[in-house]
Design a protein around this motif. Structure first.
Motif, mmCIF file in Angstrom:
data_model
loop_
_atom_site.group_PDB
_atom_site.id
_atom_site.type_symbol
_atom_site.label_atom_id
_atom_site.label_comp_id
_atom_site.label_asym_id
_atom_site.label_seq_id
_atom_site.Cartn_x
_atom_site.Cartn_y
_atom_site.Cartn_z
ATOM 1 N N ILE A 1 0.838 -1.205 0.000
ATOM 2 C CA ILE A 1 0.000 0.000 0.000
ATOM 3 C C ILE A 1 0.869 1.250 0.000
ATOM 4 C CG2 ILE A 1 -1.688 1.340 1.333
ATOM 5 C CD1 ILE A 1 -2.856 -1.406 2.252
ATOM 6 N N PRO B 1 -4.996 -2.203 -3.083
ATOM 7 C CA PRO B 1 -5.548 -2.056 -1.729
ATOM 8 C C PRO B 1 -6.996 -2.556 -1.610
ATOM 9 C CG PRO B 1 -4.270 -0.128 -2.292
ATOM 10 C CD PRO B 1 -4.358 -0.965 -3.549
ATOM 11 N N TYR C 1 1.549 -1.275 -6.289
ATOM 12 C CA TYR C 1 1.218 -1.635 -4.907
ATOM 13 C C TYR C 1 2.045 -2.816 -4.409
ATOM 14 C CZ TYR C 1 -2.632 1.601 -5.498
ATOM 15 O OH TYR C 1 -3.373 2.739 -5.748
#
Length: 150
Positions: free
Chosen positions: A85, A136, A93
């Motif tokens: 994240i 996420p 990510y």
């Protein structure tokens, strides 16, 4: 006559090679509903390299509903996703310096595809591996088992 038998043997062998290669080639689809189309992928232990293709069959853009495919030991999944994240969208990510990541694709959006080829060296049948999407919030629904068979 021996030449004919030899040629016939080569023809049979060449026909079998693509089948062996196919065992080491995987495809998985993802969609706009935060789903992979398979909850388990497997390859035989004889595969020294695996090529996985990820297709995003949805329509939403990468920044809204991006997906990737990340392979790790099951026990490391959540920590990798959490660490990803802070790596942000520009890094798909993922903290790519995290050695617990065994393989990963790029992050893609609707209508896109990406592939990764990775070595299975150090991986063993019976060990607990999983794959997941590191976008996420997606790991809760987008995960599955990766099995190496004997």
């Amino acid at each position: 006559m021996n030449i004919v038998k030899s040629l016939a043997g080569l023809v049979l062998l060449s026909a079998a090679l693509p089948a062996l290669a196919d065992e080491c080639t995987l495809t998985i689809d993802s969609n706009d509903a935060m789903q992979y189309d398979q909850q388990e992928l497997s390859v035989p232990a004889s595969c020294k390299e695996v090529t996985l293709t990820l297709n995003h069959t949805g329509n939403l853009e990468k920044k809204v509903m991006g997906h990737n495919w990340v392979l790790s030991k099951t026990e490391d999944m959540q920590a990798i996703a959490t660490g990803g994240i802070s790596a942000g969208a520009d890094n798909d990510y993922l903290d790519t310096s995290d050695e617990r990541i065994l393989a990963h694709t790029a992050l893609i959006g609707g209508g896109e595809s990406t592939s990764v080829t990775f070595s299975t060296e150090g991986m063993a049948a019976g060990d607990d591996y999983s794959y997941f999407c590191s976008f996420p919030g997606h790991i809760g629904m987008m995960k599955g088992k990766f099995v190496i068979t004997e």
